[in-house]
Design an enzyme around this catalytic site. Structure first.
Site, short mmCIF file in Angstrom:
data_model
loop_
_atom_site.label_atom_id
_atom_site.label_comp_id
_atom_site.label_asym_id
_atom_site.label_seq_id
_atom_site.Cartn_x
_atom_site.Cartn_y
_atom_site.Cartn_z
N HIS A 11 0.83 -1.21 0.00
CA HIS A 11 0.00 0.00 0.00
C HIS A 11 0.85 1.26 0.00
O HIS A 11 2.04 1.25 0.35
CB HIS A 11 -0.91 0.01 1.23
CG HIS A 11 -0.17 0.04 2.53
ND1 HIS A 11 0.38 1.20 3.05
CD2 HIS A 11 0.13 -0.95 3.41
CE1 HIS A 11 0.98 0.92 4.20
NE2 HIS A 11 0.84 -0.37 4.44
N GLU A 86 -2.11 -7.13 7.53
CA GLU A 86 -0.84 -7.08 8.24
C GLU A 86 -0.91 -7.94 9.50
O GLU A 86 -2.01 -8.30 9.96
CB GLU A 86 -0.52 -5.62 8.59
CG GLU A 86 0.83 -5.37 9.23
CD GLU A 86 1.97 -5.82 8.36
OE1 GLU A 86 2.20 -7.05 8.30
OE2 GLU A 86 2.63 -4.96 7.75
#
Length: 214
Positions: A11, A86
């Site tokens: 990202h 994550e």
């Protein structure tokens, strides 16, 4: 054998990346710089005529917003997958890497030692994290055999994918970086994984930022 290829995209930048603040599962949005990174990355993929069959993204907003830039350029819809999140960093989430050694010295040392069984007090152990990422990749691979998958995720998650593809031990020290909006290629030939290319930021120019895994 049928080869399935993955292009892994981290990202774009967040304010917590800049502050070196541990994000984990905390749902932090892209900052202005991160939006520009995502847009430039998407345009660069179009410019090199990247061919992919399906787009996947973590369900955390920083990944979803990065994937959105790809959706708009390529006219596709991303599939969100919680398995691509994550690592949950437990009590360390929200702390900067400067403050963590003072506020949570025991947990910070455990984190640095890569104790694969410890969950950092309410988080996710490295072992459980690795199992989740492995299952997520395998699920996607089996659904799209022989295809090219563009996948937006996070620094730690993509680094874990590198470990899987390179057969690196979970306890081993980190050996690669995963810059924001970088392109990272792995593949599976039907019998094993391999790393094809890593940490390509040539498409970002001055927008590249080599961040630690946060």
């Amino acid at each position: 054998m049928t080869t399935t290829r993955f292009c892994l995209v981290r990202h774009g930048e967040t304010d917590w990346n800049v502050a070196r603040r541990l994000q984990g599962h905390t749902d932090i949005d892209l900052n202005t710089h991160g939006v520009k990174q995502a847009q430039q990355m998407a345009k660069a993929l179009k410019g090199i005529n990247l061919q992919f069959d399906v787009l996947y993204t973590s369900d955390l907003i920083r990944a979803v917003k990065t994937a959105k830039a790809i959706e708009e350029i390529f006219g596709v819809n991303a599939i969100t997958a919680e398995a691509l999140r994550e690592r949950h960093l437990g009590a360390l989430q929200g702390l900067t890497i400067i403050d963590a050694p003072y506020l949570e010295p025991e947990l910070w040392n455990i984190h640095l030692s890569r104790n694969i069984e410890h969950d950092l007090r309410g988080g996710e152990s490295i072992k459980r994290f690795a199992e989740r990422i492995h299952r997520g990749l395998e699920t996607i691979r089996m659904q799209h055999l022989g295809k090219t998958i563009l996948l937006v995720s996070h620094g730690g998650a993509i680094e874990m994918m590198y470990r899987l593809a390179s057969n690196q031990a979970l306890e081993a020290e980190r050996t690669v970086s995963v810059p924001n909006a970088s392109l990272n290629w792995i593949s599976h030939d039907g019998s094993s994984w391999k790393v094809d290319r890593w940490a390509d930021t040539s498409h970002l120019g001055s927008l590249a930022l080599d961040n630690v895994d946060l």
